[in-house]
Design an enzyme around this catalytic site. Structure first.
Site, PDB file in Angstrom:
ATOM      1  N   ARG A  21       9.656  -3.342  -1.730  1.00  0.00           N
ATOM      2  CA  ARG A  21       9.704  -3.500  -3.193  1.00  0.00           C
ATOM      3  C   ARG A  21      10.460  -4.773  -3.574  1.00  0.00           C
ATOM      4  O   ARG A  21      11.595  -4.975  -3.159  1.00  0.00           O
ATOM      5  CB  ARG A  21      10.382  -2.286  -3.839  1.00  0.00           C
ATOM      6  CG  ARG A  21      10.237  -2.258  -5.371  1.00  0.00           C
ATOM      7  CD  ARG A  21      10.830  -0.993  -5.973  1.00  0.00           C
ATOM      8  NE  ARG A  21      10.322   0.212  -5.349  1.00  0.00           N
ATOM      9  CZ  ARG A  21       9.147   0.766  -5.626  1.00  0.00           C
ATOM     10  NH1 ARG A  21       8.346   0.184  -6.521  1.00  0.00           N
ATOM     11  NH2 ARG A  21       8.759   1.868  -5.012  1.00  0.00           N
ATOM     12  N   GLU A  44       4.058  -1.372   3.257  1.00  0.00           N
ATOM     13  CA  GLU A  44       3.665  -1.166   1.855  1.00  0.00           C
ATOM     14  C   GLU A  44       4.283  -2.215   0.951  1.00  0.00           C
ATOM     15  O   GLU A  44       5.486  -2.484   1.047  1.00  0.00           O
ATOM     16  CB  GLU A  44       4.119   0.233   1.405  1.00  0.00           C
ATOM     17  CG  GLU A  44       4.120   0.446  -0.091  1.00  0.00           C
ATOM     18  CD  GLU A  44       4.911   1.672  -0.529  1.00  0.00           C
ATOM     19  OE1 GLU A  44       5.262   1.747  -1.724  1.00  0.00           O
ATOM     20  OE2 GLU A  44       5.189   2.552   0.311  1.00  0.00           O
ATOM     21  N   THR A  73       3.231   2.355  -5.429  1.00  0.00           N
ATOM     22  CA  THR A  73       3.305   2.470  -6.890  1.00  0.00           C
ATOM     23  C   THR A  73       1.930   2.201  -7.501  1.00  0.00           C
ATOM     24  O   THR A  73       1.789   1.501  -8.502  1.00  0.00           O
ATOM     25  CB  THR A  73       4.374   1.524  -7.479  1.00  0.00           C
ATOM     26  OG1 THR A  73       5.532   1.517  -6.640  1.00  0.00           O
ATOM     27  CG2 THR A  73       4.820   2.002  -8.868  1.00  0.00           C
ATOM     28  N   LYS A 133       3.891  12.378   0.373  1.00  0.00           N
ATOM     29  CA  LYS A 133       5.179  11.694   0.252  1.00  0.00           C
ATOM     30  C   LYS A 133       6.098  12.582  -0.598  1.00  0.00           C
ATOM     31  O   LYS A 133       5.843  12.772  -1.785  1.00  0.00           O
ATOM     32  CB  LYS A 133       4.911  10.336  -0.410  1.00  0.00           C
ATOM     33  CG  LYS A 133       6.091   9.585  -0.940  1.00  0.00           C
ATOM     34  CD  LYS A 133       5.580   8.277  -1.548  1.00  0.00           C
ATOM     35  CE  LYS A 133       6.580   7.662  -2.497  1.00  0.00           C
ATOM     36  NZ  LYS A 133       6.099   6.389  -3.050  1.00  0.00           N
ATOM     37  N   GLY A 163      16.251   7.360  -0.422  1.00  0.00           N
ATOM     38  CA  GLY A 163      17.595   7.612   0.073  1.00  0.00           C
ATOM     39  C   GLY A 163      17.701   7.874   1.557  1.00  0.00           C
ATOM     40  O   GLY A 163      18.748   8.322   2.034  1.00  0.00           O
ATOM     41  N   GLY A 183      13.004   2.492   1.940  1.00  0.00           N
ATOM     42  CA  GLY A 183      13.131   1.493   0.894  1.00  0.00           C
ATOM     43  C   GLY A 183      14.315   0.577   1.086  1.00  0.00           C
ATOM     44  O   GLY A 183      14.380  -0.197   2.040  1.00  0.00           O
ATOM     45  N   SER A 184      15.294   0.684   0.190  1.00  0.00           N
ATOM     46  CA  SER A 184      16.366  -0.313   0.129  1.00  0.00           C
ATOM     47  C   SER A 184      17.291  -0.325   1.338  1.00  0.00           C
ATOM     48  O   SER A 184      17.983  -1.305   1.581  1.00  0.00           O
ATOM     49  CB  SER A 184      17.193  -0.112  -1.144  1.00  0.00           C
ATOM     50  OG  SER A 184      17.742   1.186  -1.193  1.00  0.00           O
TER      51      SER A 184
END
Length: 213
Positions: A21, A44, A73, A133, A163, A183-184
């Protein structure tokens, strides 16, 4: 081979989806190389990233034969066609939009919709979802996943997303997680190729350790 069989093969190799992202087209290829070098096979690019379809197109060329590429998304059926035109074969959404799932399945693409309840999970599978998901995982728990697994089809793959860090994977795996979306803790806008490579290796090592525990 079909997009689903390619996905199945890549998933069996490494069931971790790298969520990039905020990634830019001018950096996405180097980051993908670092991910693939670490063992990742699923990448992704969320549609709310800068020029996401350009990044998908670059990745589709760069990663051909090495990793499965798609968009996240994805909120509308029209976006499914746009991702496919760019070369993406995975359609990932934060929600269980049955129109998006059906459009993905009809196009022969892999569909990974977001679900939070058994009702959404069964509806998504009925519409043609390839895997599920569990999102956001922070709002659920391994106990919730274990309860879902008791009623979902045995071959339904569920990936907690949100998370997830290297040290939180084992409880989810014990509860029946088939893989994870990352993710992050793996990538955030501004991360260098070196940072992403280090994070990716940590996740791959943690997955191997958790599976062997």
């Amino acid at each position: 081979m079909t997009a689903l069989s390619d996905f199945d093969q890549a998933f069996a190799c490494c069931p971790l989806v790298a969520i990039l992202r905020g990634v830019r087209p001018d950096e996405v290829e180097g980051i993908a190389d670092a991910l693939i070098d670490a063992g990742f096979t699923l990448i992704e690019v969320p549609m709310n990233s800068p020029e996401p379809l350009e990044s998908v197109a670059r990745l589709a060329r760069r990663c051909d034969g090495r990793a499965i590429v798609g968009a996240g998304t994805v909120l509308r059926p029209d976006d499914v066609a746009a991702v496919q035109a760019a070369g993406g074969t995975m359609i990932i959404s934060p929600n269980a939009n049955l129109d998006v799932i059906r459009a993905s399945a009809a196009a022969g693409l892999v569909s990974l919709p977001g679900i939070a309840t058994p009702s959404e999970a069964f509806a998504a599978l009925g519409a043609g979802a390839s895997a599920l998901k569990l999102f956001p995982a922070e709002a659920a728990s391994p106990s919730v996943l274990k309860a879902m697994r008791a009623v979902l089809p045995r071959d339904a793959r569920v990936l907690p997303v949100g998370g997830i860090s290297p040290d939180t994977m084992q409880p989810w795996l014990k509860a029946g997680a088939a893989g994870f979306g990352l993710g992050s803790a793996l990538y955030a806008a501004g991360y260098t190729v070196e940072q992403v490579g280090t994070n990716a290796r940590a996740f791959v090592a943690a997955l191997a350790a958790a599976r062997g525990a």
